[in-house]
Write a protein that holds these residues in place. Structure first.
Motif, PDB file in Angstrom:
ATOM      1  N   ALA A 186       0.832  -1.205   0.000  1.00 48.88           N
ATOM      2  CA  ALA A 186       0.000   0.000   0.000  1.00 48.88           C
ATOM      3  C   ALA A 186       0.869   1.258   0.000  1.00 48.88           C
ATOM      4  O   ALA A 186       0.545   2.242  -0.676  1.00 48.88           O
ATOM      5  CB  ALA A 186      -0.928  -0.001   1.204  1.00 48.88           C
ATOM      6  N   ALA A 187       1.969   1.217   0.728  1.00 41.66           N
ATOM      7  CA  ALA A 187       2.861   2.385   0.767  1.00 41.66           C
ATOM      8  C   ALA A 187       3.518   2.611  -0.590  1.00 41.66           C
ATOM      9  O   ALA A 187       3.682   3.756  -1.014  1.00 41.66           O
ATOM     10  CB  ALA A 187       3.924   2.189   1.838  1.00 41.66           C
ATOM     11  N   ALA A 198       0.939   4.182  -2.889  1.00 39.87           N
ATOM     12  CA  ALA A 198       0.749   5.587  -2.542  1.00 39.87           C
ATOM     13  C   ALA A 198       1.943   6.425  -2.995  1.00 39.87           C
ATOM     14  O   ALA A 198       1.781   7.547  -3.470  1.00 39.87           O
ATOM     15  CB  ALA A 198       0.537   5.734  -1.038  1.00 39.87           C
ATOM     16  N   THR A 258      -3.970   5.803  -6.521  1.00 41.08           N
ATOM     17  CA  THR A 258      -4.906   5.665  -5.413  1.00 41.08           C
ATOM     18  C   THR A 258      -5.975   4.631  -5.728  1.00 41.08           C
ATOM     19  O   THR A 258      -6.903   4.453  -4.967  1.00 41.08           O
ATOM     20  CB  THR A 258      -5.584   7.004  -5.096  1.00 41.08           C
ATOM     21  N   LYS A 306      -7.889   1.198  -6.046  1.00 45.83           N
ATOM     22  CA  LYS A 306      -7.936  -0.025  -5.249  1.00 45.83           C
ATOM     23  C   LYS A 306      -7.499  -1.192  -6.103  1.00 45.83           C
ATOM     24  O   LYS A 306      -7.632  -1.185  -7.324  1.00 45.83           O
ATOM     25  CB  LYS A 306      -9.360  -0.276  -4.726  1.00 45.83           C
TER      26      LYS A 306
END
Length: 116
Positions: free
Chosen positions: A100-101, A104, A109, A111
């Motif tokens: 996830a990092a 980002a 962004t 999903k």
């Protein structure tokens, strides 16, 4: 992060949960039941399954180490997590957070699995 590194990390995540659950299953259903009852036929298939999953996990971990250029300490941590019961579940949590990092940081962004 390039696609080869991302796919290597994803493969490691996919195998970490079954590997993490196979060891306690081997301990509980294989060893414990064979000691307290006459059920001793579960040990060989559970042992073979756990062994296969552990080898696949180790190969995928080496692949991630090669592609993601992880430091040795991080690889050693993930190997240690594979050796302790349910450790792979924590490893999956770490991998999910890192994934996830990186998404980002790349500016995306969206999903996972979403169609744009």
């Amino acid at each position: 992060m390039d696609i080869k590194t991302a796919s290597a990390l994803h493969r490691l995540r996919l195998i970490s949960i079954p590997e993490a659950l196979s060891f306690p299953a081997l301990l509980i259903f294989g060893s414990l039941l064979s000691r307290i009852s006459d059920i001793d036929y579960l040990m060989p298939p559970l042992g073979a399954l756990h062994g296969l999953l552990f080898v696949i996990y180790a190969v995928f971990l080496l692949d991630v180490w090669n592609k993601a250029k992880w430091p040795f300490k991080k690889v050693a941590l993930f190997f240690f997590l594979a050796v302790i019961p349910f450790g792979g579940l924590y490893g999956d949590k770490i991998l999910k957070r890192d994934e996830a990092a990186s998404v980002a940081a790349a500016g995306g962004t969206a999903k996972e699995g979403a169609v744009a």
